[in-house]
Design an enzyme around this catalytic site. Structure first.
Site, PDB file in Angstrom:
ATOM      1  CG  HIS A 168      -0.244  -0.253   2.512  1.00  0.00           C
ATOM      2  ND1 HIS A 168       0.316  -1.485   2.822  1.00  0.00           N
ATOM      3  CD2 HIS A 168       0.006   0.545   3.570  1.00  0.00           C
ATOM      4  CE1 HIS A 168       0.867  -1.418   4.027  1.00  0.00           C
ATOM      5  NE2 HIS A 168       0.706  -0.188   4.501  1.00  0.00           N
ATOM      6  CB  ILE A 203      14.012  -0.247   3.900  1.00  0.00           C
ATOM      7  CG1 ILE A 203      14.763   1.055   3.578  1.00  0.00           C
ATOM      8  CG2 ILE A 203      14.867  -1.125   4.810  1.00  0.00           C
ATOM      9  CD1 ILE A 203      14.955   1.980   4.774  1.00  0.00           C
ATOM     10  N   GLY A 204      11.845  -2.434   3.347  1.00  0.00           N
ATOM     11  CA  GLY A 204      11.262  -3.741   3.677  1.00  0.00           C
ATOM     12  C   GLY A 204      11.264  -4.662   2.468  1.00  0.00           C
ATOM     13  CG  MET A 205       8.858  -3.883  -1.099  1.00  0.00           C
ATOM     14  SD  MET A 205       7.967  -5.427  -1.400  1.00  0.00           S
ATOM     15  CE  MET A 205       6.353  -4.770  -1.875  1.00  0.00           C
ATOM     16  NE  ARG A 258      36.803  -1.418  -9.579  1.00  0.00           N
ATOM     17  CZ  ARG A 258      36.459  -0.582 -10.560  1.00  0.00           C
ATOM     18  NH1 ARG A 258      36.748  -0.893 -11.816  1.00  0.00           N
ATOM     19  NH2 ARG A 258      35.842   0.559 -10.300  1.00  0.00           N
ATOM     20  CG  HIS A 259      32.308  -3.517 -10.540  1.00  0.00           C
ATOM     21  ND1 HIS A 259      32.456  -2.896  -9.319  1.00  0.00           N
ATOM     22  CD2 HIS A 259      32.753  -2.646 -11.475  1.00  0.00           C
ATOM     23  CE1 HIS A 259      32.951  -1.680  -9.506  1.00  0.00           C
ATOM     24  NE2 HIS A 259      33.143  -1.507 -10.806  1.00  0.00           N
ATOM     25  CB  CYS A 314       7.296  -1.054   0.438  1.00  0.00           C
ATOM     26  SG  CYS A 314       9.003  -0.941   0.995  1.00  0.00           S
ATOM     27  CB  THR A 368      11.270   2.906   3.436  1.00  0.00           C
ATOM     28  OG1 THR A 368      11.183   1.486   3.663  1.00  0.00           O
ATOM     29  CG2 THR A 368      10.603   3.658   4.581  1.00  0.00           C
TER      30      THR A 368
HETATM   31  C1  RB5 Z   1       4.057  -0.107   5.571  1.00  0.00           C
HETATM   32  O1  RB5 Z   1       3.484   0.762   6.505  1.00  0.00           O
HETATM   33  C2  RB5 Z   1       5.553   0.069   5.541  1.00  0.00           C
HETATM   34  O2  RB5 Z   1       6.111  -0.463   6.687  1.00  0.00           O
HETATM   35  C3  RB5 Z   1       6.136  -0.568   4.303  1.00  0.00           C
HETATM   36  O3  RB5 Z   1       5.552   0.000   3.171  1.00  0.00           O
HETATM   37  C4  RB5 Z   1       7.626  -0.399   4.092  1.00  0.00           C
HETATM   38  O4  RB5 Z   1       7.995   0.934   4.186  1.00  0.00           O
HETATM   39  C5  RB5 Z   1       8.502  -1.252   4.886  1.00  0.00           C
HETATM   40  O5  RB5 Z   1       9.730  -1.190   4.744  1.00  0.00           O
END
Ligand code: RB5
Length: 147
Positions: A8, A68-70, A131-132, A64, A66
């Site tokens: 979302h 980051i989670g993905m 090298r990569h 997502c 940030t």
């Molecule tokens: C959802 O609220 C949020 O945690 C997710 O989209 C993401 O940012 C996680 O890393």
């Protein structure tokens, strides 16, 4: 084929990236989510990551809040090098140096225009090799438990 998905928090930039892919006639498969209702991102990341890892998608894009989670979730899949990018330099260099195969974007961090620009760079930049490649091989050694 490009595999694309979002939770979302990334839904709106996913739709913006899809409009760009449509305009460039780039074939993609959308693994959801299809609205802004709250969903968990790890199962969504897994779908795209497996698709890229088994070769059915050339590259992936995961969005997502940030990015980051993905990226954390996608990088659990063997063979995946998912990179969160918050500027153009990283979007280009992660292809040239890391041979990244999934671009992760944060809908609460970057604009729709930035999401499209980073996607354009990510899809149009080749791996430098040299090298990569040695460093990519070392990452693969970590996956095998050899490092
Ligand atoms: C959802 O609220 C949020 O945690 C997710 O989209 C993401 O940012 C996680 O890393």
């Amino acid at each position: 084929m490009i595999a694309i998905a979002a939770d979302h928090g990334g839904y709106k930039i996913k739709e913006a990236v899809k409009r760009f892919l449509d305009s460039e006639k780039i074939v993609y498969r959308d693994f959801g989510t299809f609205n802004e209702d709250s969903v968990d991102y790890p199962p969504i990341a897994a779908k795209v990551a497996h698709c890229v890892a088994d070769g059915s998608a050339e590259k992936g894009i995961l969005c997502c809040g940030t990015g980051i989670g993905m990226s954390i979730a996608a990088n659990k899949v063997k063979g995946i090098r998912a990179a969160v990018c918050t500027n153009s330099y990283c979007a280009e260099i992660t292809r040239r140096h890391n041979n990244s195969n999934i671009l992760c974007l944060g809908g609460r961090v970057i604009s729709e225009e930035e999401a499209v620009e980073f996607t354009r760079l990510f899809l149009n930049t080749e791996f430098d090799g040299g090298r990569h490649q040695r460093r990519i091989d070392e990452i693969s050694a970590i996956e095998r438990g050899d490092l």
